[in-house]
Design an enzyme around this catalytic site. Structure first.
Site, PDB file in Angstrom:
ATOM      1  N   GLY A 184       0.802  -1.229   0.000  1.00 50.27           N
ATOM      2  CA  GLY A 184       0.000   0.000   0.000  1.00 50.27           C
ATOM      3  C   GLY A 184       0.832   1.275   0.000  1.00 50.27           C
ATOM      4  N   SER A 185       2.024   1.222  -0.580  1.00 50.99           N
ATOM      5  CA  SER A 185       2.866   2.427  -0.578  1.00 50.99           C
ATOM      6  C   SER A 185       2.243   3.540  -1.437  1.00 50.99           C
ATOM      7  CB  SER A 185       4.287   2.097  -1.052  1.00 50.99           C
ATOM      8  OG  SER A 185       4.237   1.380  -2.258  1.00 50.99           O
TER       9      SER A 185
ATOM     10  N   LEU B 216      -8.575  -7.862 -14.117  1.00 53.38           N
ATOM     11  CA  LEU B 216      -9.975  -7.451 -13.983  1.00 53.38           C
ATOM     12  C   LEU B 216     -10.632  -7.352 -15.346  1.00 53.38           C
ATOM     13  CD1 LEU B 216      -9.630  -4.472 -11.464  1.00 53.38           C
ATOM     14  CD2 LEU B 216     -10.634  -6.723 -10.987  1.00 53.38           C
TER      15      LEU B 216
ATOM     16  N   ASN C  36      -3.801   2.767 -13.699  1.00 48.87           N
ATOM     17  CA  ASN C  36      -2.780   1.950 -13.041  1.00 48.87           C
ATOM     18  C   ASN C  36      -1.450   2.685 -13.132  1.00 48.87           C
ATOM     19  OD1 ASN C  36      -1.591  -0.424 -11.868  1.00 48.87           O
ATOM     20  ND2 ASN C  36      -0.833  -0.990 -13.894  1.00 48.87           N
TER      21      ASN C  36
ATOM     22  N   HIS D  57       2.661   1.732 -13.367  1.00 53.13           N
ATOM     23  CA  HIS D  57       3.606   0.633 -13.564  1.00 53.13           C
ATOM     24  C   HIS D  57       5.015   1.193 -13.365  1.00 53.13           C
ATOM     25  CE1 HIS D  57       4.969  -3.218 -15.021  1.00 53.13           C
ATOM     26  NE2 HIS D  57       5.871  -2.576 -15.749  1.00 53.13           N
TER      27      HIS D  57
ATOM     28  N   ASP E  78      -6.954  -1.410 -19.660  1.00 55.69           N
ATOM     29  CA  ASP E  78      -7.860  -2.130 -20.549  1.00 55.69           C
ATOM     30  C   ASP E  78      -7.768  -3.615 -20.208  1.00 55.69           C
ATOM     31  OD1 ASP E  78      -5.537  -3.020 -21.713  1.00 55.69           O
ATOM     32  OD2 ASP E  78      -5.803  -1.954 -23.604  1.00 55.69           O
TER      33      ASP E  78
ATOM     34  N   ASP F  47      -0.969  -4.077 -18.280  1.00 56.02           N
ATOM     35  CA  ASP F  47      -0.033  -2.961 -18.519  1.00 56.02           C
ATOM     36  C   ASP F  47      -0.095  -2.442 -19.953  1.00 56.02           C
ATOM     37  OD1 ASP F  47       0.909  -3.334 -15.886  1.00 56.02           O
ATOM     38  OD2 ASP F  47       2.344  -4.833 -16.560  1.00 56.02           O
TER      39      ASP F  47
ATOM     40  N   GLU G  66       7.095   7.905  -9.017  1.00 62.54           N
ATOM     41  CA  GLU G  66       5.697   7.460  -8.941  1.00 62.54           C
ATOM     42  C   GLU G  66       4.887   8.368  -8.010  1.00 62.54           C
ATOM     43  OE1 GLU G  66       4.951   3.270  -8.247  1.00 62.54           O
ATOM     44  OE2 GLU G  66       7.007   2.821  -8.811  1.00 62.54           O
TER      45      GLU G  66
END
Ligand code: GRF
Length: 203
Positions: free
Chosen positions: A23-24, A102, A114, A116, A153, A157, A186
């Protein structure tokens, strides 16, 4: 008196944050919201397994957190349906170290992001997560790495890239030291991407 659109404070963007690990990235959101740098509300945190540090971080911040495990569902479609049902009413679903594939329902296409920890389209895909990503960058002898925020999608990735930030790869780097330097980027990139999305939201 009529209040014009310009005079009103923009409403916080409503987020769902999906986690599978420490959970960073979730913590970065929590900290940036608390510092007034990200005008957002985390309506729900969904964890893909019990016992992870990210759940503790969510609870400590007083967030609503649910555990939804893939193995409790017969198919990916049912698992995804359960998740997106919980996300009803949120503006944006943020995958934050989420590791389960998902199926995105039509109403959420373009509303799931997302991050990456590499410069996609390289060093992504199934099984490319955690230190493996950074080791692959080192093995290829790359001098630059970074992170990518993208819409999700149906492929790992793969969806449209929103933004990327870069950092140097040093000759002395290990996968762990590189991961640390990429994560610094990030922490800037994901909130920036959320703000960009937010700036295009209607009231
Ligand atoms: C981040 O480094 C991100 O690049 C990737 O997962 C990491 C966060 O994982 N998607 P965690 O939340 O610390 O488990």
């Amino acid at each position: 008196m009529r209040v014009s659109r310009m005079d009103r404070a923009p409403r916080p963007i409503q987020l769902a944050v999906l986690i599978s690990g420490s959970g960073s990235t979730l913590q970065n959101f929590i900290d940036q919201i608390a510092a007034g740098k990200l005008n957002a509300k985390i309506g729900i945190v969904i964890a893909s397994r019990p016992g992870i540090l990210g759940i503790e971080r969510a609870k400590k911040a007083g967030l609503n957190c649910e555990i939804i495990e893939r193995k409790k569902f017969a198919s990916e479609e049912e698992f995804s349906r359960a998740i997106f049902e919980r996300c009803a009413g949120v503006d944006l679903v943020c995958l934050a170290g989420w590791l389960s594939h998902l199926t995105i329902p039509p109403e959420f296409v373009g509303r799931v992001m997302n991050i990456h920890p590499a410069l996609l389209p390289e060093f992504g895909g199934k099984g490319m997560y955690g230190l493996r990503v950074h080791q692959a960058v080192l093995d290829k002898g790359r001098k630059i790495s970074g992170c990518t925020v993208h819409f999700v999608d149906d492929e790992y990735d793969h969806g449209p890239i929103i933004l990327q930030r870069t950092c140097a790869v040093l000759p002395t780097d290990t996968a762990a030291t590189l991961a640390h330097r990429v994560f610094e980027e990030e922490m800037i990139a994901y909130p920036d991407a959320i703000r960009l999305f937010q700036s295009r939201l209607r009231d």
